[in-house]
Write a protein that holds these residues in place. Structure first.
Motif, PDB file in Angstrom:
ATOM      1  N   ARG A  10       0.699  -1.301  -0.063  1.00 15.89           N
ATOM      2  CA  ARG A  10      -0.147   0.087  -0.128  1.00 15.89           C
ATOM      3  C   ARG A  10       0.832   1.205  -0.024  1.00 15.89           C
ATOM      4  NH1 ARG A  10      -1.499   3.156   4.066  1.00 15.89           N
ATOM      5  NH2 ARG A  10      -0.993   1.762   5.657  1.00 15.89           N
ATOM      6  N   SER A  11       2.053   1.134   0.778  1.00 17.17           N
ATOM      7  CA  SER A  11       2.767   2.520   0.724  1.00 17.17           C
ATOM      8  C   SER A  11       3.514   2.739  -0.491  1.00 17.17           C
ATOM      9  CB  SER A  11       3.781   2.073   1.866  1.00 17.17           C
ATOM     10  OG  SER A  11       3.205   2.061   3.090  1.00 17.17           O
ATOM     11  N   LYS A  12       3.640   1.563  -1.332  1.00 13.65           N
ATOM     12  CA  LYS A  12       4.635   1.579  -2.543  1.00 13.65           C
ATOM     13  C   LYS A  12       3.657   2.360  -3.652  1.00 13.65           C
ATOM     14  CE  LYS A  12       8.083   0.877  -3.286  1.00 13.65           C
ATOM     15  NZ  LYS A  12       9.262   1.575  -3.043  1.00 13.65           N
ATOM     16  N   MET A  13       2.401   1.912  -3.247  1.00  7.59           N
ATOM     17  CA  MET A  13       1.457   2.532  -4.126  1.00  7.59           C
ATOM     18  C   MET A  13       0.960   3.943  -3.783  1.00  7.59           C
ATOM     19  SD  MET A  13      -1.217  -0.780  -4.366  1.00  7.59           S
ATOM     20  CE  MET A  13      -2.209  -0.340  -5.969  1.00  7.59           C
ATOM     21  N   GLY A  14       1.228   4.423  -2.869  1.00  6.28           N
ATOM     22  CA  GLY A  14       0.969   5.744  -2.202  1.00  6.28           C
ATOM     23  C   GLY A  14      -0.459   5.943  -1.768  1.00  6.28           C
ATOM     24  N   PHE A  15      -1.052   4.855  -1.159  1.00  9.24           N
ATOM     25  CA  PHE A  15      -2.525   5.084  -0.765  1.00  9.24           C
ATOM     26  C   PHE A  15      -2.384   4.870   0.646  1.00  9.24           C
ATOM     27  CE2 PHE A  15      -3.787   2.423  -4.925  1.00  9.24           C
ATOM     28  CZ  PHE A  15      -4.075   3.586  -5.620  1.00  9.24           C
ATOM     29  N   THR A  16      -3.568   5.609   1.091  1.00 11.44           N
ATOM     30  CA  THR A  16      -3.913   5.446   2.635  1.00 11.44           C
ATOM     31  C   THR A  16      -4.669   4.177   2.602  1.00 11.44           C
ATOM     32  OG1 THR A  16      -6.035   6.634   2.391  1.00 11.44           O
ATOM     33  CG2 THR A  16      -3.873   8.033   2.772  1.00 11.44           C
ATOM     34  N   GLN A  17      -5.208   3.526   3.743  1.00 10.55           N
ATOM     35  CA  GLN A  17      -5.895   2.534   3.810  1.00 10.55           C
ATOM     36  C   GLN A  17      -7.189   2.653   3.187  1.00 10.55           C
ATOM     37  OE1 GLN A  17      -5.968   2.037   8.170  1.00 10.55           O
ATOM     38  NE2 GLN A  17      -4.127   0.682   8.027  1.00 10.55           N
ATOM     39  N   LEU A 261      -4.554   9.541 -18.993  1.00 12.42           N
ATOM     40  CA  LEU A 261      -4.914   8.251 -19.406  1.00 12.42           C
ATOM     41  C   LEU A 261      -6.284   7.749 -19.062  1.00 12.42           C
ATOM     42  CD1 LEU A 261      -1.638   6.281 -18.753  1.00 12.42           C
ATOM     43  CD2 LEU A 261      -2.616   6.896 -20.750  1.00 12.42           C
ATOM     44  N   LYS A 262      -6.669   8.240 -17.802  1.00 10.14           N
ATOM     45  CA  LYS A 262      -8.147   7.985 -17.304  1.00 10.14           C
ATOM     46  C   LYS A 262      -9.068   8.544 -18.511  1.00 10.14           C
ATOM     47  CE  LYS A 262     -11.001   8.022 -13.132  1.00 10.14           C
ATOM     48  NZ  LYS A 262     -11.180   8.247 -11.748  1.00 10.14           N
ATOM     49  N   ASN A 263      -8.865   9.979 -18.539  1.00  9.92           N
ATOM     50  CA  ASN A 263      -9.730  10.724 -19.628  1.00  9.92           C
ATOM     51  C   ASN A 263      -9.677   9.907 -21.034  1.00  9.92           C
ATOM     52  OD1 ASN A 263     -10.174  12.726 -17.623  1.00  9.92           O
ATOM     53  ND2 ASN A 263      -8.208  13.958 -18.642  1.00  9.92           N
ATOM     54  N   GLU A 264      -8.774   8.904 -21.197  1.00 12.54           N
ATOM     55  CA  GLU A 264      -8.843   8.094 -22.455  1.00 12.54           C
ATOM     56  C   GLU A 264      -9.322   6.821 -22.305  1.00 12.54           C
ATOM     57  OE1 GLU A 264      -7.422  11.422 -24.523  1.00 12.54           O
ATOM     58  OE2 GLU A 264      -7.776   9.365 -25.486  1.00 12.54           O
ATOM     59  N   GLY A 265      -9.943   6.806 -21.222  1.00 11.59           N
ATOM     60  CA  GLY A 265     -10.699   5.484 -20.706  1.00 11.59           C
ATOM     61  C   GLY A 265      -9.606   4.178 -20.402  1.00 11.59           C
ATOM     62  N   ILE A 266      -8.305   4.749 -19.919  1.00 14.25           N
ATOM     63  CA  ILE A 266      -7.456   3.780 -19.614  1.00 14.25           C
ATOM     64  C   ILE A 266      -7.010   3.888 -18.110  1.00 14.25           C
ATOM     65  CG2 ILE A 266      -5.042   2.900 -20.005  1.00 14.25           C
ATOM     66  CD1 ILE A 266      -5.398   4.212 -22.800  1.00 14.25           C
ATOM     67  N   SER A 267      -7.114   2.742 -17.379  1.00 11.62           N
ATOM     68  CA  SER A 267      -7.293   2.859 -15.993  1.00 11.62           C
ATOM     69  C   SER A 267      -5.538   2.264 -15.649  1.00 11.62           C
ATOM     70  CB  SER A 267      -7.867   1.730 -15.298  1.00 11.62           C
ATOM     71  OG  SER A 267      -7.643   1.458 -13.974  1.00 11.62           O
ATOM     72  N   ALA A 268      -4.802   3.256 -15.102  1.00  8.90           N
ATOM     73  CA  ALA A 268      -3.602   3.128 -14.804  1.00  8.90           C
ATOM     74  C   ALA A 268      -2.997   4.115 -13.832  1.00  8.90           C
ATOM     75  CB  ALA A 268      -2.616   3.349 -15.980  1.00  8.90           C
ATOM     76  N   ASN A 269      -2.833   3.462 -12.502  1.00  6.93           N
ATOM     77  CA  ASN A 269      -2.707   4.567 -11.421  1.00  6.93           C
ATOM     78  C   ASN A 269      -1.322   4.671 -11.295  1.00  6.93           C
ATOM     79  OD1 ASN A 269      -1.220   2.473 -10.225  1.00  6.93           O
ATOM     80  ND2 ASN A 269      -2.890   1.497  -8.996  1.00  6.93           N
ATOM     81  N   ARG A 270      -0.716   5.726 -10.252  1.00  5.10           N
ATOM     82  CA  ARG A 270       0.587   6.206 -10.420  1.00  5.10           C
ATOM     83  C   ARG A 270       1.651   5.059 -10.540  1.00  5.10           C
ATOM     84  NH1 ARG A 270       4.714   6.772  -7.012  1.00  5.10           N
ATOM     85  NH2 ARG A 270       3.003   6.027  -5.211  1.00  5.10           N
ATOM     86  N   THR A 271       1.346   4.027  -9.703  1.00  9.40           N
ATOM     87  CA  THR A 271       2.386   2.783  -9.584  1.00  9.40           C
ATOM     88  C   THR A 271       2.518   2.075 -10.726  1.00  9.40           C
ATOM     89  OG1 THR A 271       1.530   2.482  -7.126  1.00  9.40           O
ATOM     90  CG2 THR A 271       2.707   0.610  -8.208  1.00  9.40           C
ATOM     91  N   THR A 272       1.327   1.940 -11.513  1.00  8.19           N
ATOM     92  CA  THR A 272       1.547   1.335 -12.764  1.00  8.19           C
ATOM     93  C   THR A 272       2.033   2.178 -13.778  1.00  8.19           C
ATOM     94  OG1 THR A 272      -1.004   0.336 -12.601  1.00  8.19           O
ATOM     95  CG2 THR A 272       0.036   0.402 -14.630  1.00  8.19           C
ATOM     96  N   ILE A 273       2.144   3.662 -13.631  1.00 10.85           N
ATOM     97  CA  ILE A 273       2.820   4.290 -14.612  1.00 10.85           C
ATOM     98  C   ILE A 273       4.237   4.115 -14.153  1.00 10.85           C
ATOM     99  CG2 ILE A 273       3.445   6.804 -15.057  1.00 10.85           C
ATOM    100  CD1 ILE A 273       0.743   5.767 -15.894  1.00 10.85           C
ATOM    101  N   TYR A 274       4.566   4.172 -13.097  1.00  7.29           N
ATOM    102  CA  TYR A 274       6.020   3.683 -12.583  1.00  7.29           C
ATOM    103  C   TYR A 274       6.638   2.599 -13.192  1.00  7.29           C
ATOM    104  CZ  TYR A 274       9.819   2.293  -9.500  1.00  7.29           C
ATOM    105  OH  TYR A 274      10.893   1.571  -9.209  1.00  7.29           O
ATOM    106  N   ARG A 275       5.708   1.465 -13.085  1.00  5.13           N
ATOM    107  CA  ARG A 275       6.213   0.249 -13.739  1.00  5.13           C
ATOM    108  C   ARG A 275       6.291   0.259 -15.184  1.00  5.13           C
ATOM    109  NH1 ARG A 275       2.081  -3.496 -10.045  1.00  5.13           N
ATOM    110  NH2 ARG A 275       3.276  -3.537  -8.270  1.00  5.13           N
TER     111      ARG A 275
END
Length: 370
Positions: A10-17, A261-275
């Motif tokens: 969770r910390s690596k993804m930058g999310f709170t609980q 990317l979300k505006n283009e209909g593509i789901s990719a959070n910050r962690t995914t972008i990093y990957r």
């Protein structure tokens, strides 16, 4: 019971609980409340096998990793020291060992010209190996540990590399270490050779341009002269893809790109972008198209296609060989040819070049220099 690695992920993804709970429900259709996540992280509760499987799939990690199995963060340094120590000295007991880990360690120390130094830590005042220490299989102590840490800093100080070791088993650990050592050797050698070659081309380019300007102003334009001297090749950078380069060029954060990317209909959070940027994960074709639209560049360019950094030596080598073998009347090419011959003489390989009959055979032999 081992600690679940949920908090770490969770910390690596930058999310709170709460954000993780929302992400799991909205993006992954997995309903786990913030309270449940808190209990998992504190160790009060542990997910069932079914939940563990679903959660690991949603977080894109293995069940073993999420469950806390394998190498623990706090054990990484000591485990690496044991691995280097044991596998280096294994050859003393098994001289014909084909241990791939030992070979990688020894090869790197050979590259540093330090392949015999570890034995110095176990010698007596007469310079002989201490039989007691040898019989106890070369025990670790502070000085030898420091030797490994100082000479293999890329293993101990690279935070990202150490993170890849978390949760690994013994076999996986060895494979990761061998790969990382070999990468370091190849990177050092390649950087040295490319730098040397680029410096050579810079020198040749300077001479060509001076000759063209002074003696052949009307024969060749400055632009064509620069192209022929191929100095622009050094502008290329080595990259797995150009996502990070384009993101920074447009002053986007990873979070900004995620929203675009979300505006283009593509789901990719910050962690995914990093990957994506690190090469740990390959975007889908839909994502590539979305990125191409956002950055307004061709998909192949974003993917990193075209001339790459590690192709530079062979490209330059081809140009040099063609020039070396061909006779040109133009002052520009004559100057280039003379410079190549001079360089071959200084490298004491002119005889090799002169003894070869074809460009292809010269490429093979000459390529060994690089």
């Amino acid at each position: 019971m081992k600690n679940l690695r949920l908090k770490y992920i969770r910390s690596k993804m930058g999310f709170t609980q709460k954000e993780l709970a929302n992400y799991l429900q909205e993006a992954k259709h997995l309903k786990i409340s913030r309270g449940t996540i808190a209990k998992y992280e504190s160790g009060v509760n542990f997910p069932s096998k079914r939940t563990l499987k679903a959660l690991s799939k949603a977080l894109e990690v293995s069940e073993d990793f999420l469950a806390g199995n394998g190498l623990q963060t706090e054990d990484i340094e000591d485990t690496l020291l044991n691995l280097l120590q044991k596998n280096f000295f294994i050859s003393y007991s098994y001289s014909n060992s084909n241990n791939s880990t030992h070979n990688a360690i020894h090869h790197y120390l050979e590259y540093l010209e330090k392949e015999n130094e570890p034995y110095n830590f176990y010698k007596d005042s007469n310079g002989d190996l201490n039989t007691v220490l040898v019989n106890t299989k070369f025990p670790r102590y502070k000085e030898i540990d420091n030797f490994w840490k100082n000479n293999f800093k890329f293993l101990f100080e690279d935070r990202k590399f150490k993170e890849t070791l978390i949760g690994s088993n013994k076999t996986e650990l060895k494979e990761e270490v061998i790969q990382r050592i070999n990468e370091e050797v190849n990177k050092d050698i390649k950087n040295h050779n490319v730098t040397t070659f680029i410096n050579l081309i810079d020198e040749i380019s300077h001479n060509i341009k001076q000759a063209a300007i002074k003696e052949s102003k009307n024969k060749i334009s400055k632009k064509n002269c620069q192209t022929l001297s191929i100095y622009k090749l050094k502008e290329y950078q080595e990259m797995k893809n150009r996502i990070k380069e384009l993101r920074k060029k447009n002053s986007y954060t990873q979070e900004d790109l995620s929203k675009l990317l979300k505006n283009e209909g593509i789901s990719a959070n910050r962690t995914t972008i990093y990957r994506y940027e690190s090469g740990a994960r390959v975007p889908s074709e839909k994502t590539w198209k979305g990125l191409a639209k956002i950055f307004d560049v061709p998909i192949n360019y974003i993917k990193g296609n075209g001339l790459q950094y590690d192709e530079i030596p062979s490209k330059i080598l081809s140009e040099l060989i063609n020039t070396y073998y061909d006779d040109f009347e133009d002052i520009v090419f004559t100057t280039l040819k003379n410079n190549i011959k001079y360089w071959l003489i200084t490298k004491e390989v002119k005889k090799i070049a002169d003894s070869l009959d074809s460009k292809s055979s010269l490429t093979t032999d000459y390529g060994k220099l690089f």
